[in-house]
Design a protein around this motif. Sequence first.
Motif, mmCIF file in Angstrom:
data_model
loop_
_atom_site.group_PDB
_atom_site.id
_atom_site.type_symbol
_atom_site.label_atom_id
_atom_site.label_comp_id
_atom_site.label_asym_id
_atom_site.label_seq_id
_atom_site.Cartn_x
_atom_site.Cartn_y
_atom_site.Cartn_z
ATOM 1 N N GLU A 110 0.822 -1.208 0.000
ATOM 2 C CA GLU A 110 0.000 0.000 0.000
ATOM 3 C C GLU A 110 0.857 1.259 0.000
ATOM 4 O O GLU A 110 0.500 2.255 -0.639
ATOM 5 N N ALA A 111 2.003 1.224 0.692
ATOM 6 C CA ALA A 111 2.877 2.401 0.713
ATOM 7 C C ALA A 111 3.431 2.693 -0.672
ATOM 8 O O ALA A 111 3.494 3.853 -1.101
ATOM 9 N N VAL A 112 3.818 1.653 -1.396
ATOM 10 C CA VAL A 112 4.394 1.844 -2.730
ATOM 11 C C VAL A 112 3.323 2.287 -3.720
ATOM 12 O O VAL A 112 3.555 3.167 -4.552
ATOM 13 N N PHE A 113 2.120 1.715 -3.640
ATOM 14 C CA PHE A 113 1.069 2.072 -4.584
ATOM 15 C C PHE A 113 0.487 3.460 -4.299
ATOM 16 O O PHE A 113 0.128 4.188 -5.229
ATOM 17 N N ARG A 114 0.377 3.820 -3.032
ATOM 18 C CA ARG A 114 -0.210 5.126 -2.700
ATOM 19 C C ARG A 114 0.794 6.260 -2.839
ATOM 20 O O ARG A 114 0.417 7.386 -3.167
ATOM 21 N N ASN A 115 2.057 5.970 -2.565
ATOM 22 C CA ASN A 115 3.076 7.018 -2.600
ATOM 23 C C ASN A 115 4.331 6.511 -3.308
ATOM 24 O O ASN A 115 5.381 6.354 -2.688
ATOM 25 N N PRO A 116 4.256 6.230 -4.616
ATOM 26 C CA PRO A 116 5.450 5.767 -5.324
ATOM 27 C C PRO A 116 6.521 6.846 -5.333
ATOM 28 O O PRO A 116 6.258 7.994 -5.705
ATOM 29 N N GLY A 117 7.718 6.472 -4.910
ATOM 30 C CA GLY A 117 8.774 7.463 -4.767
ATOM 31 C C GLY A 117 9.672 7.613 -5.978
ATOM 32 O O GLY A 117 10.160 8.701 -6.273
ATOM 33 N N HIS A 118 9.910 6.533 -6.693
ATOM 34 C CA HIS A 118 10.827 6.584 -7.837
ATOM 35 C C HIS A 118 10.070 7.012 -9.095
ATOM 36 O O HIS A 118 8.936 6.578 -9.316
ATOM 37 N N PRO A 119 10.673 7.861 -9.939
ATOM 38 C CA PRO A 119 9.991 8.269 -11.180
ATOM 39 C C PRO A 119 9.576 7.091 -12.053
ATOM 40 O O PRO A 119 8.499 7.118 -12.675
ATOM 41 N N TYR A 120 10.376 6.038 -12.099
ATOM 42 C CA TYR A 120 10.023 4.865 -12.902
ATOM 43 C C TYR A 120 8.782 4.172 -12.341
ATOM 44 O O TYR A 120 7.894 3.758 -13.084
ATOM 45 N N THR A 121 8.686 4.083 -11.017
ATOM 46 C CA THR A 121 7.513 3.473 -10.390
ATOM 47 C C THR A 121 6.260 4.282 -10.697
ATOM 48 O O THR A 121 5.198 3.719 -11.002
ATOM 49 N N ARG A 122 6.368 5.592 -10.634
ATOM 50 C CA ARG A 122 5.201 6.437 -10.935
ATOM 51 C C ARG A 122 4.742 6.253 -12.384
ATOM 52 O O ARG A 122 3.539 6.201 -12.660
ATOM 53 N N LEU A 123 5.682 6.143 -13.303
ATOM 54 C CA LEU A 123 5.316 5.948 -14.698
ATOM 55 C C LEU A 123 4.674 4.580 -14.915
ATOM 56 O O LEU A 123 3.718 4.447 -15.692
ATOM 57 N N LEU A 124 5.179 3.552 -14.222
ATOM 58 C CA LEU A 124 4.563 2.229 -14.324
ATOM 59 C C LEU A 124 3.134 2.243 -13.801
ATOM 60 O O LEU A 124 2.207 1.730 -14.454
ATOM 61 N N PHE A 125 2.929 2.831 -12.639
ATOM 62 C CA PHE A 125 1.614 2.819 -12.014
ATOM 63 C C PHE A 125 0.606 3.681 -12.775
ATOM 64 O O PHE A 125 -0.595 3.441 -12.710
ATOM 65 N N SER A 126 1.095 4.690 -13.501
ATOM 66 C CA SER A 126 0.168 5.527 -14.272
ATOM 67 C C SER A 126 -0.449 4.757 -15.427
ATOM 68 O O SER A 126 -1.450 5.189 -15.999
ATOM 69 N N ALA A 127 0.156 3.602 -15.776
ATOM 70 C CA ALA A 127 -0.350 2.793 -16.882
ATOM 71 C C ALA A 127 -1.414 1.789 -16.439
ATOM 72 O O ALA A 127 -1.961 1.081 -17.282
ATOM 73 N N ILE A 128 -1.713 1.703 -15.137
ATOM 74 C CA ILE A 128 -2.739 0.770 -14.661
ATOM 75 C C ILE A 128 -4.112 1.256 -15.108
ATOM 76 O O ILE A 128 -4.486 2.393 -14.828
ATOM 77 N N PRO A 129 -4.894 0.440 -15.818
ATOM 78 C CA PRO A 129 -6.231 0.876 -16.244
ATOM 79 C C PRO A 129 -7.111 1.207 -15.040
ATOM 80 O O PRO A 129 -7.138 0.479 -14.058
ATOM 81 N N ALA A 130 -7.822 2.332 -15.123
ATOM 82 C CA ALA A 130 -8.729 2.739 -14.047
ATOM 83 C C ALA A 130 -9.957 3.388 -14.669
ATOM 84 O O ALA A 130 -10.299 4.528 -14.391
ATOM 85 N N LEU A 131 -10.645 2.648 -15.537
ATOM 86 C CA LEU A 131 -11.758 3.214 -16.302
ATOM 87 C C LEU A 131 -12.957 3.563 -15.436
ATOM 88 O O LEU A 131 -13.790 4.369 -15.819
ATOM 89 N N ASP A 132 -13.046 2.954 -14.236
ATOM 90 C CA ASP A 132 -14.162 3.262 -13.343
ATOM 91 C C ASP A 132 -13.885 4.480 -12.476
ATOM 92 O O ASP A 132 -14.723 4.886 -11.676
ATOM 93 N N ASP A 133 -12.711 5.074 -12.628
ATOM 94 C CA ASP A 133 -12.333 6.253 -11.852
ATOM 95 C C ASP A 133 -12.807 7.503 -12.590
ATOM 96 O O ASP A 133 -12.435 7.725 -13.748
ATOM 97 N N PRO A 134 -13.622 8.360 -11.958
ATOM 98 C CA PRO A 134 -14.091 9.571 -12.644
ATOM 99 C C PRO A 134 -12.955 10.512 -13.027
ATOM 100 O O PRO A 134 -13.115 11.332 -13.922
ATOM 101 N N GLU A 135 -11.815 10.398 -12.355
ATOM 102 C CA GLU A 135 -10.673 11.251 -12.669
ATOM 103 C C GLU A 135 -9.653 10.506 -13.527
ATOM 104 O O GLU A 135 -8.483 10.837 -13.553
#
Length: 334
Positions: free
Chosen positions: A253-278
């Motif tokens: 949960e710490a890594v997913f909620r607050n990714p610290g490394h730029p590479y981790t943030r770019l990876l997590f931004s690719a997770i599909p979240a079509l049910d998210d209004p934002e």
Amino acid sequence: MTGNEGLLRVRDVTKLFPLRRDFLSRLSMKNFRLRLLDQTVHALNGVGFGVKKGEIFALVGESGCGKSTLAKVITGLYPPTSGSVWYGETEISRLGFRERRPFRKKIQMIFQDPYSSLNPRKKVVDIVGRPLRINGFVSRRDQGRAVVELLRRVGLDPAYAWRYPHQFSGGQRQRIGIARALACRPEFIVADEPTSALDVSIQAQILNLLLELQAEFDLSYILVSHNLSVIRHVSDRVAVMYMGYIVENGPLEAVFRNPGHPYTRLLFSAIPALDDPEFREAENLTGEVAALFGPPVGCPFYDRCPDRRRDCTLAVPEEVEIDPGHLVRCHLYQ
């Protein structure tokens, strides 16, 4: 956790693969600069972490980052070039063939391809039963009965014991691989992309089976995957790998909620979240993974990093603890 804590501990492991000279000479004919490269592939560079008993520890990253190589070093299929792997109080990475035999029963592996990991000339009763006989769990007379019980436990018809691997679907073959891993009654299982070759519906079945087996047999897992949705569904902690380095490591949960490394943030931004209004489109990850010939002089992610600075090229960053148990290897925190 670092490589000094846990049931299984990986301490500063490096794995190098020397290349043959004739291979390099053929490459250099196309590109003269390749003659100047180190004649060694640096697959792992000082990797360290620990896995607690009963925990699911996930390794995630792009293809070619070193996940499968690390899995094979842990299970003894590859010897480390330097560093060590400890199980309990024993350094298993330097044991000889006979000395390591008791630990082969304790640490088993589920392979990525459920077909190529099974002998096509053997029936399931031999594939799953041979580890039982080699390690003295059953006699030849009782082998069939034990295999039938294992197949039943992983959700397969006992009659399948007398069939060949080509007679099964991908999901069924992966269940056979899981049954073979369970045959030696292990304490620790390394699962290398156990669902990557399967359909989505079958992936869910295999993941649920792994969770059921963990609760029943008190297993610990290292789960290798590039599927972030799978990682989030089953893991307790996660380590992100890039070019042979662990660039981020911490509680899930710490890594997913607050990714610290730029590479981790770019990876997590690719997770599909079509049910998210934002919901927004994934950030672009430009460039290609650099060649692994020789260790990087600076940060391995420098060429693709959106936050790079000039000092990132001077040295490989050290790990920094940004939250309790949450480690990041980045110059932004130095």
